[in-house]
Motif scaffolding. Sequence first.
Motif, PDB file in Angstrom:
ATOM      1  N   ALA A 120     -28.178   5.534  53.803  1.00 35.26           N
ATOM      2  CA  ALA A 120     -28.473   5.453  55.365  1.00 35.26           C
ATOM      3  C   ALA A 120     -27.941   6.893  56.051  1.00 35.26           C
ATOM      4  O   ALA A 120     -28.531   7.161  56.908  1.00 35.26           O
ATOM      5  CB  ALA A 120     -27.690   4.316  55.766  1.00 35.26           C
ATOM      6  N   ALA A 121     -26.808   7.316  55.684  1.00 36.87           N
ATOM      7  CA  ALA A 121     -26.621   8.688  56.241  1.00 36.87           C
ATOM      8  C   ALA A 121     -27.470   9.663  56.045  1.00 36.87           C
ATOM      9  O   ALA A 121     -27.879  10.545  57.114  1.00 36.87           O
ATOM     10  CB  ALA A 121     -25.025   8.926  55.830  1.00 36.87           C
ATOM     11  N   VAL A 122     -28.049   9.845  54.623  1.00 32.38           N
ATOM     12  CA  VAL A 122     -28.947  10.900  54.650  1.00 32.38           C
ATOM     13  C   VAL A 122     -30.145  10.586  55.399  1.00 32.38           C
ATOM     14  O   VAL A 122     -30.838  11.448  55.866  1.00 32.38           O
ATOM     15  CB  VAL A 122     -29.203  10.879  52.967  1.00 32.38           C
ATOM     16  CG1 VAL A 122     -30.525  11.751  52.767  1.00 32.38           C
ATOM     17  CG2 VAL A 122     -28.042  11.543  52.241  1.00 32.38           C
ATOM     18  N   ALA A 123     -30.667   9.177  55.382  1.00 31.93           N
ATOM     19  CA  ALA A 123     -32.009   8.833  56.267  1.00 31.93           C
ATOM     20  C   ALA A 123     -31.523   9.270  57.339  1.00 31.93           C
ATOM     21  O   ALA A 123     -32.498   9.858  58.271  1.00 31.93           O
ATOM     22  CB  ALA A 123     -32.019   7.357  56.094  1.00 31.93           C
ATOM     23  N   VAL A 124     -30.416   9.078  58.280  1.00 34.16           N
ATOM     24  CA  VAL A 124     -30.258   9.263  59.569  1.00 34.16           C
ATOM     25  C   VAL A 124     -30.583  10.990  59.764  1.00 34.16           C
ATOM     26  O   VAL A 124     -31.125  11.443  60.812  1.00 34.16           O
ATOM     27  CB  VAL A 124     -28.844   8.699  60.108  1.00 34.16           C
ATOM     28  CG1 VAL A 124     -28.591   9.374  61.515  1.00 34.16           C
ATOM     29  CG2 VAL A 124     -28.879   7.234  60.142  1.00 34.16           C
ATOM     30  N   LEU A 125     -29.860  11.880  58.907  1.00 37.45           N
ATOM     31  CA  LEU A 125     -29.700  13.172  59.136  1.00 37.45           C
ATOM     32  C   LEU A 125     -31.104  13.662  58.915  1.00 37.45           C
ATOM     33  O   LEU A 125     -31.690  14.752  59.695  1.00 37.45           O
ATOM     34  CB  LEU A 125     -28.959  13.789  57.846  1.00 37.45           C
ATOM     35  CG  LEU A 125     -27.322  13.466  58.108  1.00 37.45           C
ATOM     36  CD1 LEU A 125     -26.744  14.142  57.029  1.00 37.45           C
ATOM     37  CD2 LEU A 125     -26.900  14.563  59.291  1.00 37.45           C
ATOM     38  N   VAL A 126     -32.009  12.951  57.826  1.00 39.46           N
ATOM     39  CA  VAL A 126     -33.350  13.560  57.895  1.00 39.46           C
ATOM     40  C   VAL A 126     -34.155  13.145  59.061  1.00 39.46           C
ATOM     41  O   VAL A 126     -35.185  14.015  59.467  1.00 39.46           O
ATOM     42  CB  VAL A 126     -33.930  12.953  56.514  1.00 39.46           C
ATOM     43  CG1 VAL A 126     -35.472  13.130  56.539  1.00 39.46           C
ATOM     44  CG2 VAL A 126     -33.384  13.414  55.180  1.00 39.46           C
ATOM     45  N   LEU A 127     -34.177  12.170  59.606  1.00 39.50           N
ATOM     46  CA  LEU A 127     -34.819  11.641  60.641  1.00 39.50           C
ATOM     47  C   LEU A 127     -34.522  12.534  62.048  1.00 39.50           C
ATOM     48  O   LEU A 127     -35.314  12.891  62.719  1.00 39.50           O
ATOM     49  CB  LEU A 127     -34.563  10.125  61.055  1.00 39.50           C
ATOM     50  CG  LEU A 127     -35.219   9.071  59.997  1.00 39.50           C
ATOM     51  CD1 LEU A 127     -34.845   7.688  60.132  1.00 39.50           C
ATOM     52  CD2 LEU A 127     -36.677   9.380  59.818  1.00 39.50           C
ATOM     53  N   ARG A 128     -33.220  12.596  62.047  1.00 36.85           N
ATOM     54  CA  ARG A 128     -32.713  13.642  63.334  1.00 36.85           C
ATOM     55  C   ARG A 128     -33.485  14.869  63.217  1.00 36.85           C
ATOM     56  O   ARG A 128     -33.822  15.529  64.237  1.00 36.85           O
ATOM     57  CB  ARG A 128     -31.388  13.486  63.420  1.00 36.85           C
ATOM     58  CG  ARG A 128     -30.574  12.458  63.846  1.00 36.85           C
ATOM     59  CD  ARG A 128     -29.060  12.631  64.062  1.00 36.85           C
ATOM     60  NE  ARG A 128     -28.513  11.385  64.545  1.00 36.85           N
ATOM     61  CZ  ARG A 128     -27.241  11.526  64.756  1.00 36.85           C
ATOM     62  NH1 ARG A 128     -26.335  12.255  64.288  1.00 36.85           N
ATOM     63  NH2 ARG A 128     -26.620  10.320  65.400  1.00 36.85           N
ATOM     64  N   ALA A 168     -21.881  -0.756  45.461  1.00 38.98           N
ATOM     65  CA  ALA A 168     -23.539  -0.928  46.264  1.00 38.98           C
ATOM     66  C   ALA A 168     -23.487  -0.503  47.812  1.00 38.98           C
ATOM     67  O   ALA A 168     -24.277  -0.051  48.476  1.00 38.98           O
ATOM     68  CB  ALA A 168     -23.843  -2.251  45.916  1.00 38.98           C
ATOM     69  N   GLY A 169     -22.221  -0.901  48.299  1.00 40.02           N
ATOM     70  CA  GLY A 169     -22.059  -0.580  49.822  1.00 40.02           C
ATOM     71  C   GLY A 169     -21.772   0.703  50.064  1.00 40.02           C
ATOM     72  O   GLY A 169     -22.348   1.268  51.062  1.00 40.02           O
ATOM     73  N   VAL A 170     -21.466   1.442  49.185  1.00 36.20           N
ATOM     74  CA  VAL A 170     -21.130   2.661  49.233  1.00 36.20           C
ATOM     75  C   VAL A 170     -22.230   3.574  49.023  1.00 36.20           C
ATOM     76  O   VAL A 170     -22.871   4.501  50.059  1.00 36.20           O
ATOM     77  CB  VAL A 170     -20.083   3.412  48.249  1.00 36.20           C
ATOM     78  CG1 VAL A 170     -20.137   4.906  48.115  1.00 36.20           C
ATOM     79  CG2 VAL A 170     -18.574   2.772  48.632  1.00 36.20           C
ATOM     80  N   ALA A 171     -23.126   3.120  48.251  1.00 39.11           N
ATOM     81  CA  ALA A 171     -24.414   3.510  48.055  1.00 39.11           C
ATOM     82  C   ALA A 171     -25.335   3.577  49.231  1.00 39.11           C
ATOM     83  O   ALA A 171     -25.938   4.443  49.590  1.00 39.11           O
ATOM     84  CB  ALA A 171     -25.057   3.326  46.735  1.00 39.11           C
ATOM     85  N   VAL A 172     -25.393   2.419  49.748  1.00 36.92           N
ATOM     86  CA  VAL A 172     -26.009   1.946  50.900  1.00 36.92           C
ATOM     87  C   VAL A 172     -25.762   2.962  52.177  1.00 36.92           C
ATOM     88  O   VAL A 172     -26.438   3.476  53.073  1.00 36.92           O
ATOM     89  CB  VAL A 172     -25.986   0.411  51.349  1.00 36.92           C
ATOM     90  CG1 VAL A 172     -26.553   0.164  52.824  1.00 36.92           C
ATOM     91  CG2 VAL A 172     -26.644  -0.304  50.240  1.00 36.92           C
ATOM     92  N   VAL A 173     -24.436   3.160  52.315  1.00 42.83           N
ATOM     93  CA  VAL A 173     -23.858   3.823  53.412  1.00 42.83           C
ATOM     94  C   VAL A 173     -24.410   5.379  53.314  1.00 42.83           C
ATOM     95  O   VAL A 173     -24.840   6.077  54.212  1.00 42.83           O
ATOM     96  CB  VAL A 173     -22.352   3.823  53.418  1.00 42.83           C
ATOM     97  CG1 VAL A 173     -21.758   4.756  54.316  1.00 42.83           C
ATOM     98  CG2 VAL A 173     -21.979   2.486  54.126  1.00 42.83           C
ATOM     99  N   VAL A 174     -24.433   5.914  51.787  1.00 40.08           N
ATOM    100  CA  VAL A 174     -24.730   7.322  51.806  1.00 40.08           C
ATOM    101  C   VAL A 174     -26.115   7.405  51.940  1.00 40.08           C
ATOM    102  O   VAL A 174     -26.473   8.456  52.661  1.00 40.08           O
ATOM    103  CB  VAL A 174     -24.535   7.545  50.234  1.00 40.08           C
ATOM    104  CG1 VAL A 174     -25.008   9.112  49.685  1.00 40.08           C
ATOM    105  CG2 VAL A 174     -22.755   7.672  50.147  1.00 40.08           C
TER     106      VAL A 174
END
Length: 180
Positions: A152-160, A144-150
């Motif tokens: 979050a990383a995708v969300a950050v990339l999309v927002l940027r 679950a932690g790995v899924a949250v990190v992935v």
Amino acid sequence: MRSPAAGVPDPTSAALWGLPLWLWVVLGGIGLFGVFQVYYWVGHRLGSRLYASRLGRRLGQDNIRRVENAVRRWGALAVYGCFWVPGLRHTLPWTAGVLRISYPWYVVASALGCLTWVPVTSFGLYSMIWGWLRLAARSPALAAGVAVVVVAAVAVLVLRRRRRRRREAERRPEDTLTTA
């Protein structure tokens, strides 16, 4: 069947909806190759009118010029390379058609791209999914932690990316299309 040493499913026994994974990869490669040929001929047929289309306006003239420059400079090698660059995979082929690069070389480059990119991404994705499922079986909290990190990383990339596009659009109001 399972590999006795690693406890990992045998890749040759992997299946999706009753068809072996390797067959899905072959069908995906053939399908993508067909799509690339359609892209080329749409660009070839419509020419620069394609740039005035909704897709062309959405991409923006600066981005189209960069893609054109890559095609002019690298030719068929740019076609092969576009498989490995997400934003180019579905824009460069029709630009190659607009620029009318050598179709035989285009076919070779797109075939080589399909032969390399499709299996690498398919089996890579397969490996990541099975690896995550194996992790989830051993430690659901860690999975679950790995899924949250992935996520979050995708969300950050999309927002940027969205912010950067918004800033670019604000700097160049002449590129936006107004309807009368």
